[in-house]
Design a protein around this motif. Structure first.
Motif, PDB file in Angstrom:
ATOM      1  N   THR A  13       1.802   5.975 -16.957  1.00 51.33           N
ATOM      2  CA  THR A  13       2.781   5.299 -17.823  1.00 51.33           C
ATOM      3  C   THR A  13       3.142   6.192 -19.002  1.00 51.33           C
ATOM      4  O   THR A  13       4.315   6.342 -19.338  1.00 51.33           O
ATOM      5  CB  THR A  13       2.208   3.968 -18.333  1.00 51.33           C
ATOM      6  N   ALA A  14       2.130   6.784 -19.639  1.00 54.16           N
ATOM      7  CA  ALA A  14       2.384   7.667 -20.778  1.00 54.16           C
ATOM      8  C   ALA A  14       3.258   8.842 -20.358  1.00 54.16           C
ATOM      9  O   ALA A  14       4.195   9.236 -21.075  1.00 54.16           O
ATOM     10  CB  ALA A  14       1.065   8.164 -21.356  1.00 54.16           C
ATOM     11  N   GLN A  19       8.484  11.584 -20.168  1.00 55.58           N
ATOM     12  CA  GLN A  19       9.558  12.193 -19.362  1.00 55.58           C
ATOM     13  C   GLN A  19      10.909  11.564 -19.660  1.00 55.58           C
ATOM     14  O   GLN A  19      11.948  12.204 -19.490  1.00 55.58           O
ATOM     15  CB  GLN A  19       9.238  12.061 -17.869  1.00 55.58           C
ATOM     16  N   SER A  20      10.900  10.309 -20.117  1.00 57.50           N
ATOM     17  CA  SER A  20      12.158   9.624 -20.425  1.00 57.50           C
ATOM     18  C   SER A  20      12.680   9.989 -21.811  1.00 57.50           C
ATOM     19  O   SER A  20      13.728   9.490 -22.237  1.00 57.50           O
ATOM     20  CB  SER A  20      11.977   8.110 -20.321  1.00 57.50           C
ATOM     21  N   SER A  37       7.648   0.527 -19.315  1.00 59.25           N
ATOM     22  CA  SER A  37       8.869   1.258 -18.970  1.00 59.25           C
ATOM     23  C   SER A  37       9.697   1.514 -20.220  1.00 59.25           C
ATOM     24  O   SER A  37       9.587   0.770 -21.213  1.00 59.25           O
ATOM     25  CB  SER A  37       9.709   0.457 -17.967  1.00 59.25           C
ATOM     26  N   PRO A  38      10.549   2.541 -20.190  1.00 59.43           N
ATOM     27  CA  PRO A  38      11.418   2.838 -21.337  1.00 59.43           C
ATOM     28  C   PRO A  38      12.329   1.661 -21.706  1.00 59.43           C
ATOM     29  O   PRO A  38      12.692   1.509 -22.874  1.00 59.43           O
ATOM     30  CB  PRO A  38      12.239   4.043 -20.866  1.00 59.43           C
ATOM     31  N   ALA A  39      12.667   0.818 -20.718  1.00 61.83           N
ATOM     32  CA  ALA A  39      13.560  -0.320 -20.984  1.00 61.83           C
ATOM     33  C   ALA A  39      12.965  -1.257 -22.035  1.00 61.83           C
ATOM     34  O   ALA A  39      13.696  -1.867 -22.821  1.00 61.83           O
ATOM     35  CB  ALA A  39      13.844  -1.087 -19.697  1.00 61.83           C
ATOM     36  N   GLU A  40      11.628  -1.363 -22.054  1.00 68.55           N
ATOM     37  CA  GLU A  40      10.979  -2.241 -23.030  1.00 68.55           C
ATOM     38  C   GLU A  40      11.145  -1.728 -24.455  1.00 68.55           C
ATOM     39  O   GLU A  40      10.981  -2.477 -25.416  1.00 68.55           O
ATOM     40  CB  GLU A  40       9.490  -2.371 -22.717  1.00 68.55           C
TER      41      GLU A  40
END
Length: 571
Positions: A13-14, A19-20, A37-40
């Protein structure tokens, strides 16, 4: 004593967050706090949960839209804490923006020591002076069965907006017979954020009302009122009420902070920043919880929450400034009162604990205690002993009014429910959450309550739960020991359930001395470098080598900024 534990960081996850485009340190911190996730991490308004998912919001929108169109009088029934005050201000400002005539809007707020909490029949009678057609509760009402029934018997409609847990009767959830209830914690509500504060529930109700009025042709998407102008108030109330900062609440708070940092806020919020000597351009959630929130809360504790609500609803910066300075003075009085009560409480603890071992739960009462400050003192004693704690004061009605704070693993409201079942009639009323609750009892029943709560604590709390644990984020890599890291961390939203980073390292103590008689000033050798550190409220000296849990901060003195470790614990 306690133990320091290091949060687990899911490596995949990290890595995915990094990477995002997320900063490597933040990626590690976010992953350790359950972000998947980056969306959060997208705090944009379009990412907010839709109001249609909040049960009752559509019906509430229709009721309010009809009332506005028919020129009916609306009266907001507020609460005497910061969440209730900001929710009231959001309701008054938002309803006015959406077309309610100024003369058709009013509010009432209970006096903590006279009326008690919630929509009581007495508060309904107080509101009747305004000849309301509709009562709208904010941050209360879900357990106000008698008050709702009284209002409806008088022909007054009742819209309950609340976030507290409904009342239980014989183990069954029973809701008041209001015209409409909006509460994410009512049965059958699928709204994903159960942690929405009272001010958040009111804000969502306004979003639903705006959609209803848009559907009725009052305005279109381009001309509709900008309710996001209220997000400074929503953010303040959300943080001050110490609700869990889940993804949706973090978005609400982040949006409010962005507006404040850009200089867009209510005059009362700006005045409170000035009274607290804080810079709006560098606003953080910490300011809400420890500077603005306590000044609003002080009015409800020692004076009249009308002062807080008037400050937040005033459009006159001069008047808002006067009110903010009054709130600041009341807060200073509150601090002095609290300090005296803490001394009394600690003296009582010395009597209760001659061997120094804390009981499984702590229950304190002194006739000199002030009802408005018992919750704060309970929190301080809970922090000191790591035990569920209740502190009682004598109310104006001759009954004991208690406020409790709890530790992980001990659901305080459920504990009171069990006490109530085992000792019928001892608790006149009770309510609250897992970590904070309140109750009322007769003075002659104090010892019975004390023994009953101790019994529940002995049954429910395992030895491990009585050991204080502090979750840390492990060592802070040397390359992040700089002012840029402090700025980066300060820009994020941290709080309840999404705690601010606390790092942990082995250090060598080079120098230590007391400052202000109660703070330990330290010079440390850490990773081969000399560091400044301070442990606020701690006077005991440290050994030559020690493991410290700390936050990173910038200490400003005479215009100079220095990096500083703020110690939270040592083992």
């Amino acid at each position: 004593m306690g133990v320091l534990i290091t949060r687990d960081v899911p490596p995949r996850t990290a890595f995915a967050l990094e990477q995002s485009g997320v900063h490597p340190l933040l990626a590690r911190l976010f992953a350790a706090r359950g972000v998947k996730s980056p969306a959060e991490l997208d705090d944009g308004l379009p990412q907010l949960l839709p109001p249609t998912e909040l049960r009752g919001s559509v019906e509430a929108a229709r009721l309010l839209a009809d009332a506005i169109e028919q020129g009916q009088r609306l009266c907001i029934v507020a609460d005497y804490d910061c969440d209730g005050a900001t929710a009231c201000a959001v309701a008054l400002r938002g309803l006015a923006m959406l077309g309610a005539a100024p003369g058709a809007l009013g509010y009432v707020v209970p006096d903590r020591q006279v009326h008690g909490y919630g929509l009581t029949p007495a508060i309904v009678d107080l509101a009747r002076a305004q000849r309301p057609d509709v009562l709208v509760t904010v941050d209360n009402g879900i357990a106000s069965h008698a008050g709702v029934a009284h209002a409806r018997a008088l022909g007054i409609k009742v819209l309950v907006t609340d976030h507290h847990l409904p009342a239980l009767v014989d183990g069954q959830i029973v809701l008041p017979e209001a015209d409409v209830i909006v509460n994410p914690n009512q049965p059958g509500c699928s709204f994903a954020s159960k942690a929405l504060a009272g001010v958040g529930v009111m804000f969502y109700t306004l979003l639903a009302l705006r959609a209803e009025l848009r559907a009725r042709g009052r305005f279109d998407a381009a001309s509709q009122p900008r309710l996001d102008a209220l997000l400074d108030l929503v953010a303040l109330g959300t943080v001050a009420d110490v609700v869990k900062l889940d993804a949706n609440n973090r978005r609400l708070v982040a949006q409010g902070l962005k507006r404040i940092r850009a200089g867009r806020m209510q005059p009362g919020v700006a005045a409170l920043f000035a009274a607290a000597s804080r810079e709006p351009a560098r606003a953080s959630a910490f300011d809400f919880g420890f500077a603005l929130g306590p000044r609003i809360n002080a009015a409800g504790r020692l004076s009249d929450m009308t002062l807080g609500i008037e400050c937040l609803t005033s459009d006159d910066p001069v008047r808002a400034g006067e009110l903010a300075r009054m709130l600041d003075a009341i807060n200073r009085e509150r601090r002095e009162l609290e300090a005296g009560m803490r001394e009394q409480a600690e003296a009582m603890l010395d009597t209760l604990m001659p061997e120094g071992d804390a009981p499984p739960a702590v229950v304190l009462f002194d006739p000199e205690f002030h009802e408005g400050v018992v919750g704060i003192v309970a929190g301080r004693m809970k922090d000191r002993l790591h035990r569920p704690t209740f502190v009682f004061a004598l109310g104006n009605d001759g009954l004991l009014k208690g406020s409790g704070r709890s530790i992980a693993g001990f659901h305080l409201r459920d504990a009171l429910d069990l006490v109530c079942k085992r000792h019928p009639g001892v608790l006149k009323k009770f309510g609250g959450h897992a970590m904070a609750a309140g109750c009322t009892l007769a003075e002659e029943d104090f010892d019975t309550f004390d023994a009953a709560l101790q019994a529940v604590a002995r049954e429910w709390l395992q030895p491990a739960a009585l050991l204080r644990q502090l979750a840390t984020d492990g060592p802070l890599p040397l390359e992040y020991f700089n002012a840029d890291t402090v700025s980066r961390l300060d820009a994020e939203v941290w709080g309840q359930g999404f705690e601010a980073p606390v790092f942990c390292d082995e250090v060598e103590v080079i120098q230590q001395r007391l400052v202000g008689e109660k703070h330990l000033k330290l010079r440390l050798k850490h990773q081969g470098t000399l560091r400044d550190a301070i442990w606020f409220g701690h006077a005991e000296p440290l050994p030559a080598r020690v493991r410290l849990a700390y936050r990173l901060s910038l200490d400003e003195f005479q215009g100079q900024q220095r990096l500083q470790m703020v110690v939270e614990a040592a083992v």
